[in-house]
Design a protein around this motif. Structure first.
Motif: not given
Length: 357
Positions: A200, A218, A228, A230-232, A234-235, A243
């Motif tokens: 990624y 943030d 921050l 994105p959700d794609d 953090t999944r 992280e």
């Protein structure tokens, strides 16, 4: 106008410490590479640092007499977080910087490189001393804190207001990073970071962006370097290291090269950041050819000093080849400096001939 090659002895910290070379051994090693100048870290390499005794200072003088390389810079750190329970006051930071300026002058070095997070409020009070000593102060524009970063922008604002030849910038090539360092990925992979997270982050750089621009800051955090995800992304996180790896990716930037045109009048020297010299003799993440072509075209006259940071990503148990990597980097710079300069001269000759016809 000439680009000159130097070495920051930051590059050889392992050889200096665990390798047992010490200061003179490191200087001797880079002198044999054909470098022209050195940067030292007085906090690490001068016993007593700003409080060094005459015996230590005389020893440094003797070393430099035996190895007459140009003294480019003293890389210093104002340890504003010296205490656990508080930050140093501005007055305390001014006192520390003043002591470092006096030491730098005594060592015969014309420039102090200030670490990126130096508070610009300390510069105005110490400028009269810098003027008396003839020592230039330049903050490092480092990867993760390029020209538009709030703390760097605050320094630049103060620099322009002061309009002094003794206040400027040291620019780190890590802000012109086009690929995420491969050695960093290999190291974190060995520690358990997910392949999906590594891929990624690599894709962000492949798209022409970087880890700072890809993630918004943030707004709820007082830390300007809190981002921050994105959700794609953090999944994909399977453990805390995933992280952490994503957060670390903000420390490599793909800043537009045109920034050199704007800031060159204030740039005192460059750090030639590198993490890995490949078998082809190039830096994996940074295109040195395009940078030196730009600097030659702009007429930069000064030092680019090799700064190796790949040692921090050597897998535990593996040897650190810092001296060999620096030697390869010196060869890389020599090649690109000469090629870009020759191309520039050829273009000038061709334009002259076209003008005659």
């Amino acid at each position: 106008m000439t680009i000159r090659k130097g070495v920051s002895l930051y590059s050889l910290q392992d050889a200096y410490g665990r390798g047992g070379l010490g200061l003179e051994g490191c200087i001797d090693a880079v002198e044999k590479m054909g470098t022209q100048g050195i940067e030292i870290l007085s906090d690490q390499m001068i016993r007593g640092a700003a409080n060094a005794g005459e015996e230590t200072l005389a020893e440094f003088d003797a070393i430099m007499e035996r190895h007459p390389l140009e003294r480019v810079s003293n890389d210093i750190f104002i340890n504003s977080s010296l205490y656990r329970n508080r930050w140093l006051t501005a007055e305390e930071q001014v006192e520390l910087l003043s002591a470092d300026l006096r030491l730098t002058h005594r060592l015969g070095i014309p420039l102090v490189r200030l670490v990126s997070r130096t508070d610009p409020a300390v510069i105005r009070p110490v400028l009269p001393l810098a003027e008396r000593l003839g020592v230039t102060m330049a903050v490092e524009v480092h990867a993760g804190m390029s020209f538009d970063h709030p703390l760097t922008a605050a320094w630049i604002k103060e620099m322009k207001e002061l309009d002094s030849p003794l206040v400027g910038l040291v620019v780190d090539f890590g802000i012109y990073c086009q690929r995420h360092p491969r050695v960093a990925a290999s190291y974190f992979r060995s520690q358990g970071v997910s392949e999906d997270v590594i891929a990624y982050i690599d894709d962000i750089y492949a798209s022409g962006s970087d880890g700072r621009r890809a993630f918004p800051r943030d707004p709820s955090s007082p830390d300007v370097d809190r981002y921050l995800f994105p959700d794609d992304l953090t999944r994909l996180f399977k453990n805390p290291l995933d992280e952490f790896y994503a957060m670390m990716s903000s420390g490599y930037e793909n800043t537009p090269l045109e920034t050199l045109d704007e800031y060159l009048p204030w740039i005192k020297s460059f750090h030639g950041k590198f993490w890995e010299i490949t078998e082809e003799g190039e830096e994996y993440s940074i295109d040195y050819g395009r940078i030196f072509t730009r600097l030659n075209r702009l007429g930069f006259d000064g030092y680019v000093c090799s700064e190796y940071e790949g040692q921090r990503f050597v897998v535990p148990g593996e040897p650190i080849h810092d001296i060999e990597q620096v030697r390869l980097h010196q060869d890389l710079m020599d090649r690109h400096i000469n090629v870009s300069r020759d191309r520039m001269h050829l273009r000038k000759l061709m334009s002259i001939e076209l003008g005659k016809s």
